[in-house]
Design a protein around this motif. Structure first.
Motif, PDB file in Angstrom:
ATOM      1  N   PHE A   1       4.560   7.667   0.589  1.00  0.00           N
ATOM      2  CA  PHE A   1       3.370   7.813   1.581  1.00  0.00           C
ATOM      3  C   PHE A   1       2.906   6.493   2.046  1.00  0.00           C
ATOM      4  O   PHE A   1       2.824   5.749   1.185  1.00  0.00           O
ATOM      5  CB  PHE A   1       2.475   8.487   0.788  1.00  0.00           C
ATOM      6  CG  PHE A   1       1.115   8.718   1.684  1.00  0.00           C
ATOM      7  CD1 PHE A   1       1.154   9.435   2.857  1.00  0.00           C
ATOM      8  CD2 PHE A   1      -0.207   8.292   1.025  1.00  0.00           C
ATOM      9  CE1 PHE A   1      -0.051   9.526   3.661  1.00  0.00           C
ATOM     10  CE2 PHE A   1      -1.274   8.486   1.889  1.00  0.00           C
ATOM     11  CZ  PHE A   1      -1.173   9.078   2.910  1.00  0.00           C
TER      12      PHE A   1
ATOM     13  N   PRO B   1       0.039   5.144   3.729  1.00  0.00           N
ATOM     14  CA  PRO B   1      -1.546   5.611   4.262  1.00  0.00           C
ATOM     15  C   PRO B   1      -2.043   4.891   5.318  1.00  0.00           C
ATOM     16  O   PRO B   1      -3.068   5.255   5.767  1.00  0.00           O
ATOM     17  CB  PRO B   1      -2.214   4.811   2.630  1.00  0.00           C
ATOM     18  CG  PRO B   1      -1.492   3.972   2.180  1.00  0.00           C
ATOM     19  CD  PRO B   1       0.058   4.186   2.499  1.00  0.00           C
ATOM     20  N   THR B   2      -1.315   4.024   5.913  1.00  0.00           N
ATOM     21  CA  THR B   2      -1.814   3.188   7.115  1.00  0.00           C
ATOM     22  C   THR B   2      -1.473   4.047   8.200  1.00  0.00           C
ATOM     23  O   THR B   2      -2.156   4.323   9.248  1.00  0.00           O
ATOM     24  CB  THR B   2      -1.046   1.570   7.416  1.00  0.00           C
ATOM     25  OG1 THR B   2      -1.469   1.209   6.140  1.00  0.00           O
ATOM     26  CG2 THR B   2      -1.806   1.167   8.513  1.00  0.00           C
ATOM     27  N   THR B   3      -0.198   4.700   8.138  1.00  0.00           N
ATOM     28  CA  THR B   3       0.266   5.759   9.293  1.00  0.00           C
ATOM     29  C   THR B   3       0.033   6.983   9.094  1.00  0.00           C
ATOM     30  O   THR B   3       0.075   7.992   9.997  1.00  0.00           O
ATOM     31  CB  THR B   3       1.818   5.399   9.769  1.00  0.00           C
ATOM     32  OG1 THR B   3       2.435   5.918   8.605  1.00  0.00           O
ATOM     33  CG2 THR B   3       1.998   4.070  10.037  1.00  0.00           C
ATOM     34  N   GLY B   4      -0.167   7.504   7.807  1.00  0.00           N
ATOM     35  CA  GLY B   4       0.156   9.076   7.434  1.00  0.00           C
ATOM     36  C   GLY B   4       1.379   9.612   7.373  1.00  0.00           C
ATOM     37  O   GLY B   4       1.344  10.734   6.919  1.00  0.00           O
ATOM     38  N   ASP B   5       2.289   8.627   7.469  1.00  0.00           N
ATOM     39  CA  ASP B   5       3.476   9.465   7.313  1.00  0.00           C
ATOM     40  C   ASP B   5       4.053   9.604   5.933  1.00  0.00           C
ATOM     41  O   ASP B   5       3.813   8.631   5.185  1.00  0.00           O
ATOM     42  CB  ASP B   5       4.735   8.288   7.958  1.00  0.00           C
ATOM     43  CG  ASP B   5       4.621   8.460   9.618  1.00  0.00           C
ATOM     44  OD1 ASP B   5       4.221   9.286  10.123  1.00  0.00           O
ATOM     45  OD2 ASP B   5       4.693   7.280  10.219  1.00  0.00           O
TER      46      ASP B   5
ATOM     47  N   ASN C   1       0.634  -1.138  -0.007  1.00  0.00           N
ATOM     48  CA  ASN C   1      -0.164   0.050  -0.094  1.00  0.00           C
ATOM     49  C   ASN C   1       0.935   1.409   0.051  1.00  0.00           C
ATOM     50  O   ASN C   1       0.304   2.330  -0.166  1.00  0.00           O
ATOM     51  CB  ASN C   1      -0.769  -0.164   0.952  1.00  0.00           C
ATOM     52  CG  ASN C   1      -0.117   0.061   2.609  1.00  0.00           C
ATOM     53  OD1 ASN C   1       0.941  -0.073   2.377  1.00  0.00           O
ATOM     54  ND2 ASN C   1      -0.802   0.419   3.625  1.00  0.00           N
TER      55      ASN C   1
END
Lengths: 79, 350
Positions: free
Chosen positions: A16, A18-22, A6
């Protein structure tokens, strides 16, 4: 060395998660290595490709790649 | 040819778009963006300087309403006056502190022809900060240990049950992390002076804070769930920037919450993902969060769908949303005139 499915990557080296937003930025060579990793090829093939293209000492690059890989794992970019 | 849409009259509270913002302005912005209906927005305000009052492109008319402490009779009397003038069809309250009164008035409002879409009293109270631990244990959610403090001497014994750091919280708002007993005492008095008793002492969970905006249909179905991580946090702990996330853990957590509570309306789950990967529910806010416009921007317009359900339409649960959508809040000096300020301060209407 497998980039998580992902993780969004760009040719410019922007990552990017997308699970952590980092999000992260790498330099040009970092971006190239990640794009190679995304092809799901063996590590030896990543090393061969970079060493051939940039005429870099193999042992030195292997060390650098290991360090880079650890960073990517630490940030949950690699599985 | 221009389509003639029915104009729905909707009253919205929490127009305080300040540094610790109420959700009202974001709720209105989301509703106005929906093409399925046309709206006339009536602002309900408590203070004369709530910025939303002066945003005339968003709010058509504003009326001041009495503070929640004035009770339901005072609120009802004011709402009857506003209803006579505006013929309200729906009220969306957005403050924790006012919800109790609005919930109490729900049936009366319904008889007056005004719809609401709020949790019932049982749902509202079950997720109260004071009862969160019991709620978590009952339904199998991870919730931090806490103790409800009703007097100062109970705080002195807190070290028997908790290790530092711990979190000292007010019953409605505010949370202060205390690393020592001295800090805990200071936090106790600070929160006491602002919000009164009881005060909640909560176990500190180290991890990543995630916020989830969710909308329930009142029958156990989650119509929309959007998880967000704060990217920039103000000194008051509020999100100044945030990003939508893609993680089934959070979506399942919110779906389960809505299913077990049969939640009706909007809510926000404040979740701490501990370093060992457990999602702890830290708080459940019984209304939309101030960042609710991000749900509309990422493809699941929660306020607009609340309007539809409140007016009796059947709404299907959303499936997709845009991950990586970012909001960045900003400050803007809105210029108004003393005449406007005088109208709302003197007449209670603008």
């Amino acid at each position: 060395m497998r980039v998580r499915k992902n993780i969004a990557t760009s040719d410019e080296g922007f990552l990017f998660n997308p699970t952590t937003g980092d999000s992260f930025s790498t330099n040009a060579i970092g971006a190239e290595i990640i794009l190679l990793m995304k092809k799901d090829i063996p590590t030896s093939e990543v090393i061969d490709t970079v060493c051939e293209k940039y005429d870099v000492d193999r042992a030195l690059f292997e060390r650098d790649l290991e360090e880079f890989t650890l960073q990517l794992k630490g940030h949950s970019i690699l599985e | 040819m221009k389509e003639n849409k029915r104009k729905i009259v909707i009253a919205v509270t929490a127009l305080n778009a300040i540094d610790s913002p109420g959700p009202g302005v974001a709720v209105i912005r989301s509703i106005r963006e929906c093409n399925d209906f046309d709206v006339r927005i009536i602002g309900l305000s408590y203070e004369s300087l709530e910025p939303g009052l002066y945003m005339h492109d968003l709010v058509d008319k504003t009326y001041q309403i009495p503070y929640p402490t004035a009770g339901t009779d005072a609120l009802l009397s004011r709402l009857q006056y506003i209803h006579e003038k505006e013929n309200l069809e729906l009220i969306i309250p957005n403050f924790d502190a006012e919800l109790f009164n609005f919930i109490k008035l729900r049936d009366t409002l319904k008889k007056m022809g005004i719809a609401t879409f709020m949790p019932d009293l049982e749902q509202f109270e079950a997720r109260d900060k004071i009862k969160l631990l019991d709620f978590g244990k009952k339904h199998g959610f991870d919730v931090p240990e806490d103790k409800i403090i009703h007097e100062f001497r109970e705080l002195a014994k807190i070290e028997e049950d908790f290790e530092f750091p711990l979190v000292v919280k007010g019953k409605f708002y505010d949370a202060i992390i205390a690393n020592t007993m001295e800090q805990a005492e200071k936090a106790y008095y600070k929160i006491l002076s602002k919000w009164g008793l009881p005060i909640i002492v909560q176990e500190f969970i180290k991890g990543t804070e995630i916020n989830i905006a969710a909308l329930g249909d009142g029958e156990g179905n989650a119509i929309s769930v959007i998880p967000m991580r704060k990217l920039y946090i103000t000194d008051k702990g509020k999100a100044w920037a945030g990003i939508t996330l893609d993680d089934e853990t959070y979506i399942e957590l919110a779906r389960k919450f809505i299913q077990v509570t049969k939640w009706r309306g909007g809510c926000e789950l404040e979740v701490m993902l501990s370093n060992d990967g457990k999602p702890y529910i830290m708080e459940v806010n019984p209304r939309f969060p101030a960042w609710i416009y991000l749900t509309a921007a990422s493809g699941q317009n929660q306020p607009a769908n609340l309007v539809k359900m409140a007016l009796g339409q059947k709404v299907e649960p959303f499936k997709d949303y845009e991950v990586g959508k970012i909001f960045v809040r900003y400050a803007w000096d809105l210029i108004t005139d003393i005449r406007e300020f005088q109208k709302i301060s003197g007449n209670g209407e603008l």
